[in-house]
Design a protein around this motif. Sequence first.
Motif, PDB file in Angstrom:
ATOM      1  N   HIS A  35       0.799  -1.229   0.000  1.00  0.00           N
ATOM      2  CA  HIS A  35       0.000   0.000   0.000  1.00  0.00           C
ATOM      3  C   HIS A  35       0.834   1.283   0.000  1.00  0.00           C
ATOM      4  CE1 HIS A  35      -3.733  -2.230   0.585  1.00  0.00           C
ATOM      5  NE2 HIS A  35      -3.115  -2.951   1.489  1.00  0.00           N
ATOM      6  N   CYS A  36       2.148   1.159  -0.005  1.00  0.00           N
ATOM      7  CA  CYS A  36       3.004   2.343  -0.040  1.00  0.00           C
ATOM      8  C   CYS A  36       3.741   2.410  -1.378  1.00  0.00           C
ATOM      9  CB  CYS A  36       4.026   2.308   1.114  1.00  0.00           C
ATOM     10  SG  CYS A  36       3.254   2.349   2.756  1.00  0.00           S
ATOM     11  N   PRO A  37       4.012   3.617  -1.880  1.00  0.00           N
ATOM     12  CA  PRO A  37       3.798   4.902  -1.219  1.00  0.00           C
ATOM     13  C   PRO A  37       2.346   5.365  -1.250  1.00  0.00           C
ATOM     14  CG  PRO A  37       4.735   5.237  -3.394  1.00  0.00           C
ATOM     15  CD  PRO A  37       4.717   3.757  -3.173  1.00  0.00           C
ATOM     16  N   ILE A  38       1.965   6.073  -0.213  1.00  0.00           N
ATOM     17  CA  ILE A  38       0.648   6.704  -0.136  1.00  0.00           C
ATOM     18  C   ILE A  38       0.633   7.903  -1.089  1.00  0.00           C
ATOM     19  CG2 ILE A  38      -0.930   7.959   1.396  1.00  0.00           C
ATOM     20  CD1 ILE A  38      -0.780   4.975   1.996  1.00  0.00           C
ATOM     21  N   GLN A  39      -0.510   8.160  -1.705  1.00  0.00           N
ATOM     22  CA  GLN A  39      -0.602   9.280  -2.637  1.00  0.00           C
ATOM     23  C   GLN A  39      -0.266  10.603  -1.938  1.00  0.00           C
ATOM     24  OE1 GLN A  39      -4.259   9.408  -4.852  1.00  0.00           O
ATOM     25  NE2 GLN A  39      -4.116   7.281  -5.506  1.00  0.00           N
TER      26      GLN A  39
END
Length: 330
Positions: free
Chosen positions: A211-215
Motif C-alpha cells: 500500500h506504499c507509497p501513499i498518494q
Amino acid sequence: MIIETPSRLHLTLIDLNGIYGRIDGGVGITIEKPCLNLEAEPTDDGIEVLFSKSSNKTSDIIEDYTLKIQQSTLKIMNALEIEGGYKFTIDEAYPPHSGLGSGTQLSLAAAKLVSMMNNKNIKASDLAKIVGRGGTSGIGVESFENGGFIVDGGHESVEKSSFLPSSASNASPPPIIARYDFPRDWKIILVIPDVERGVSGAKEIDAFKNHCPIQLHEVEKLTHLLLMKLMPSVLESDLDSFGKSINIIQDIGFKKIENKLQNPCIGQIMKNLRDAGAAGAGMSSFGPTVYAVTDTNEQDIVSAANDAIENVGGEIIKTRARNKGAKLIE
C-alpha cells in the motif's frame, strides 16, 4: 529494582510517500493504563522470566514477553559487556499486538533495569538503538522517556530507504519535533475487542509493501490537518477540534489502510462511541484497540462500548494521558 512503564496510543503515521526525502513520522499519546510493571534482580547465570500471577496470563503474553525480555537483555548485556544473569518478574502486563506498544515498553524496561543495576543511566533513545526499537515510529520511545503528546519527524531516506514497520527496520529512533503535556481532564476510554490481534509480522510487512507509497495529496492533507488543527487543539485544550481531527484522520493516508484491514466490528465500535457523545474516536496503530476521547459523558461512552462488543467480547479500560515517562522504583 522495579520499573513501571506507561502504554501509548499511536494516532497515525504521517508520511509514507517520501517525496521530500523523509518517511514515517508519527503522532501519539502516552497513557496511564494499561501499564507494565517489571522487576529485575541479578543472578549468577541465565535469564529467567516469571509472572507473579501466571494463571491470569494467556500463552501468547507469556511467550511474547519472555522472548522480548530475553532478547533485549542479551543485547544490553553484550553492549555493556556485562556477565552474569538476571531474574525478571512481571507484575502487570497487557496483550502484545493490541496497538498499545507493549513491545517497545517491555524491551526498553528490561534494558533500563539492567543498565541501571550496572550503574549506567542511558537515555531511552540510546537504549532503543541497542535493543532495536523505534525503527519506524518514535512515539513509544519518547513515551517511555518523557510521556505526553508526541510528534516525531520520521527518517531521512539515506537512513531508511523503504517503507517498513519497526519490527523489520534497523533505523534509529526518529527525532522528536513536538512534545506537549496532554490535557489531564480529558478522559480516554479504550475498547479492546476480542478479535484477531492487530496486523503484525509478515502481514504487517506486506501491508507496507502493498500500500506504499501513499498518494501525495493524502499526505499533504494529513500534515495540514496535524499542523493547523490537531496540534493547536492540544495546546489550547480544545476538545472539539481535537476530536474532529481524530475522526478525520481515520479516513486519510496509511491510517485508512490500517482501518480497512481490520475486522468490520472496529469501524462499528468507533461509530458507536461517537454516537454516544465522544468528541473523537480512532484506532491505535494496527489495532484492534479503539480509543475515544471525552470530558463529561464517560459513562455513556462506556455503555456504548459494552453494547458494541456484546457479540465479540473484549475489555474496556478507562484511562487518561500520562505526562511523564517510565518510573523506576528501587
